[in-house]
Design a protein around this motif. Sequence first.
Motif, PDB file in Angstrom:
ATOM      1  N   UNK A  94     -36.843 -40.726 -43.512  1.00 32.38           N
ATOM      2  CA  UNK A  94     -36.857 -39.995 -42.232  1.00 32.38           C
ATOM      3  C   UNK A  94     -36.686 -38.497 -42.456  1.00 32.38           C
ATOM      4  N   UNK A  95     -35.866 -38.150 -43.427  1.00 32.10           N
ATOM      5  CA  UNK A  95     -35.644 -36.740 -43.733  1.00 32.10           C
ATOM      6  C   UNK A  95     -36.908 -36.125 -44.339  1.00 32.10           C
ATOM      7  N   UNK A  96     -37.614 -36.872 -45.189  1.00 32.85           N
ATOM      8  CA  UNK A  96     -38.859 -36.371 -45.773  1.00 32.85           C
ATOM      9  C   UNK A  96     -39.916 -36.142 -44.700  1.00 32.85           C
ATOM     10  N   UNK A  97     -39.896 -36.964 -43.686  1.00 37.40           N
ATOM     11  CA  UNK A  97     -40.870 -36.834 -42.605  1.00 37.40           C
ATOM     12  C   UNK A  97     -40.480 -35.748 -41.602  1.00 37.40           C
ATOM     13  N   UNK A  98     -39.184 -35.661 -41.285  1.00 42.46           N
ATOM     14  CA  UNK A  98     -38.800 -34.811 -40.165  1.00 42.46           C
ATOM     15  C   UNK A  98     -37.614 -33.907 -40.413  1.00 42.46           C
ATOM     16  N   UNK A  99     -37.359 -33.504 -41.674  1.00 45.93           N
ATOM     17  CA  UNK A  99     -36.270 -32.574 -41.945  1.00 45.93           C
ATOM     18  C   UNK A  99     -36.479 -31.249 -41.227  1.00 45.93           C
ATOM     19  N   UNK A 100     -35.395 -30.500 -41.027  1.00 45.78           N
ATOM     20  CA  UNK A 100     -35.482 -29.286 -40.218  1.00 45.78           C
ATOM     21  C   UNK A 100     -36.121 -28.113 -40.963  1.00 45.78           C
ATOM     22  N   UNK A 101     -36.310 -28.226 -42.263  1.00 47.16           N
ATOM     23  CA  UNK A 101     -36.990 -27.174 -43.016  1.00 47.16           C
ATOM     24  C   UNK A 101     -37.883 -27.816 -44.068  1.00 47.16           C
ATOM     25  N   UNK A 102     -38.827 -27.051 -44.573  1.00 47.17           N
ATOM     26  CA  UNK A 102     -39.702 -27.549 -45.619  1.00 47.17           C
ATOM     27  C   UNK A 102     -38.902 -27.848 -46.886  1.00 47.17           C
ATOM     28  N   UNK A 103     -37.843 -27.045 -47.130  1.00 44.58           N
ATOM     29  CA  UNK A 103     -37.005 -27.287 -48.297  1.00 44.58           C
ATOM     30  C   UNK A 103     -36.289 -28.628 -48.206  1.00 44.58           C
ATOM     31  N   UNK A 104     -35.743 -28.934 -47.029  1.00 45.03           N
ATOM     32  CA  UNK A 104     -35.022 -30.204 -46.895  1.00 45.03           C
ATOM     33  C   UNK A 104     -35.984 -31.382 -46.932  1.00 45.03           C
ATOM     34  N   UNK A 105     -37.200 -31.207 -46.417  1.00 44.35           N
ATOM     35  CA  UNK A 105     -38.200 -32.279 -46.495  1.00 44.35           C
ATOM     36  C   UNK A 105     -38.641 -32.503 -47.941  1.00 44.35           C
ATOM     37  N   UNK A 106     -38.900 -31.399 -48.663  1.00 46.46           N
ATOM     38  CA  UNK A 106     -39.325 -31.527 -50.062  1.00 46.46           C
ATOM     39  C   UNK A 106     -38.226 -32.162 -50.902  1.00 46.46           C
ATOM     40  N   UNK A 107     -36.989 -31.776 -50.653  1.00 43.95           N
ATOM     41  CA  UNK A 107     -35.871 -32.351 -51.405  1.00 43.95           C
ATOM     42  C   UNK A 107     -35.712 -33.840 -51.103  1.00 43.95           C
ATOM     43  N   UNK A 108     -35.930 -34.217 -49.848  1.00 39.52           N
ATOM     44  CA  UNK A 108     -35.844 -35.636 -49.481  1.00 39.52           C
ATOM     45  C   UNK A 108     -36.977 -36.435 -50.120  1.00 39.52           C
ATOM     46  N   UNK A 109     -38.163 -35.830 -50.198  1.00 31.55           N
ATOM     47  CA  UNK A 109     -39.275 -36.503 -50.881  1.00 31.55           C
ATOM     48  C   UNK A 109     -38.923 -36.746 -52.340  1.00 31.55           C
ATOM     49  N   UNK A 110     -38.302 -35.747 -52.964  1.00 32.20           N
ATOM     50  CA  UNK A 110     -37.856 -35.923 -54.342  1.00 32.20           C
ATOM     51  C   UNK A 110     -36.854 -37.060 -54.436  1.00 32.20           C
ATOM     52  N   UNK A 111     -35.928 -37.132 -53.488  1.00 31.87           N
ATOM     53  CA  UNK A 111     -34.923 -38.199 -53.481  1.00 31.87           C
ATOM     54  C   UNK A 111     -35.572 -39.571 -53.368  1.00 31.87           C
ATOM     55  N   UNK A 112     -36.569 -39.695 -52.489  1.00 33.92           N
ATOM     56  CA  UNK A 112     -37.271 -40.974 -52.330  1.00 33.92           C
ATOM     57  C   UNK A 112     -37.889 -41.411 -53.652  1.00 33.92           C
ATOM     58  N   UNK A 113     -38.471 -40.453 -54.380  1.00 33.01           N
ATOM     59  CA  UNK A 113     -39.076 -40.788 -55.669  1.00 33.01           C
ATOM     60  C   UNK A 113     -38.053 -41.221 -56.693  1.00 33.01           C
ATOM     61  N   UNK A 114     -36.954 -40.491 -56.787  1.00 38.25           N
ATOM     62  CA  UNK A 114     -35.908 -40.841 -57.760  1.00 38.25           C
ATOM     63  C   UNK A 114     -35.365 -42.233 -57.481  1.00 38.25           C
ATOM     64  N   UNK A 115     -35.247 -42.592 -56.208  1.00 35.92           N
ATOM     65  CA  UNK A 115     -34.702 -43.894 -55.824  1.00 35.92           C
ATOM     66  C   UNK A 115     -35.768 -44.994 -55.788  1.00 35.92           C
ATOM     67  N   UNK A 116     -37.005 -44.642 -56.155  1.00 35.33           N
ATOM     68  CA  UNK A 116     -38.132 -45.596 -56.121  1.00 35.33           C
ATOM     69  C   UNK A 116     -38.252 -46.246 -54.742  1.00 35.33           C
ATOM     70  N   UNK A 117     -38.199 -45.421 -53.712  1.00 33.36           N
ATOM     71  CA  UNK A 117     -38.123 -45.936 -52.336  1.00 33.36           C
ATOM     72  C   UNK A 117     -39.452 -46.335 -51.754  1.00 33.36           C
ATOM     73  N   UNK A 118     -39.985 -47.444 -52.182  1.00 32.96           N
ATOM     74  CA  UNK A 118     -41.293 -47.910 -51.712  1.00 32.96           C
ATOM     75  C   UNK A 118     -41.352 -48.031 -50.193  1.00 32.96           C
ATOM     76  N   UNK A 119     -40.269 -48.472 -49.581  1.00 33.51           N
ATOM     77  CA  UNK A 119     -40.267 -48.655 -48.138  1.00 33.51           C
ATOM     78  C   UNK A 119     -40.446 -47.344 -47.380  1.00 33.51           C
ATOM     79  N   UNK A 120     -40.199 -46.219 -48.041  1.00 37.91           N
ATOM     80  CA  UNK A 120     -40.321 -44.916 -47.387  1.00 37.91           C
ATOM     81  C   UNK A 120     -41.691 -44.275 -47.599  1.00 37.91           C
TER      82      UNK A 120
END
Length: 429
Positions: free
Chosen positions: A149-175
């Motif tokens: 949800x943060x990768x999709x709708x974070x309040x800044x591009x930085x927070x969205x990009x960081x959340x996308x990185x987090x999803x990858x590190x956690x292997x978050x297929x559901x996201x």
Amino acid sequence: MRLVCSFALLLLVVPAFSQDLRDPDPKKRAKAAKALSKEGSEAIVKLQPLLSDTVLDVRIEAVKAIVEIGTQRSLDALIQATRDNDPEIQIRAADGLVNFYLPGYVKSGVSGTMQRAGSSVMARFSGANDQVVDPYVLVRAEVILAAGKLARGGVSMESRANAARAVGVLRGRAALPDLYPGLRSKNDTLIFETLIAIQKIRDPAAGPEFSFLLRDLNEKIQIAAIETTGILRNREALPQLKDVIKNSRSVKVQRAALVALSTIPDEANRPILTHYLNDKDDGMRAAAAEGLGRLKNPADAATFDKAFSEERKMNARLAQAFALVKLGRIEMTEFSPLRYLVNSLNSKAWRGVASGFLVELTREASVRTAIYPVVPSAPKEEKIEIAKVLALSGDKDSVTVLDGLTKDGDADVAQEGLRALRSLKARNP
């Protein structure tokens, strides 16, 4: 007597901090939140209300304390913090969630590079982005959902990009569905971090979602999209890859495209692979050798025998060794191609390349069986890298070998053997 006095003083201080959490002065509330990080999990229930404080500095200190505590009880509070309307808090919360599953992540994460200018937050994403949790690590579904949800709708591009990185590190297929909008953003950092996350998740279904980026004007993004296409083996993108190889003016882009094409075995690729087999660029020669090796045509064996004996560039020679093993050369004699790949695990500069080839090759039981006898007497670095390879590509027949490594006299080897064994058993319960 001094110990008794110190303990009595501590009893007085802790309630004082608790009282300061409700103090009208936000500086005192922030200071109390910072102090509570030393109390451990029991402090979470006191810190969590501060995540709703009206003062930003108080919320920042609260989330920092919760991240520092870093226990199972921190997760719900950090999930709550991802919904804050401040980018710094969102970034710290996402890094904290990852840090629980990958200890030490916060120290190297984006949150450690942040700089504020009023309500704006700048963060550097230049650090290495190759971290992923081990396959045996089970991440709570709510954590993946929050990061998505943060990768999709974070309040800044930085927070969205960081959340996308987090999803990858956690292997978050559901996201994955939450990542796709980032691919069509106009922010290069978000696009790049999203592509790398998709690489780590490795769901082939994601291939068509970013095929339009294969012609992106930003070379870094274009190469990341090409590499991701190869990792996901998106056969539908073959015509686009051939077009890039033919028309790109960048050797780096051409090389990436040929490498990606080489990962997708198709006899129709033979003409273009053969064309580059003797190219002046050793990277192109290496990619062509990989691709032809994956076609597994016995008629190519003589060509590769000659190339392997004459090649002087390491990356091309490793690729030629890979091709020969693909064609059945699995003996482990002194100068054999398989032995060459295994020995290259000792090279700090080339072990990553050799390891990547061996991960693919050891999916074949015959290759694993050929390697097993040399493991007990192998040098330390070979043992560690073979353990990593078998963690990804081993099967039940690998358990005995990995179990032996867990008992190795070198602590580093034993630790890697244990990690590999846990990963293997997670894949093959």
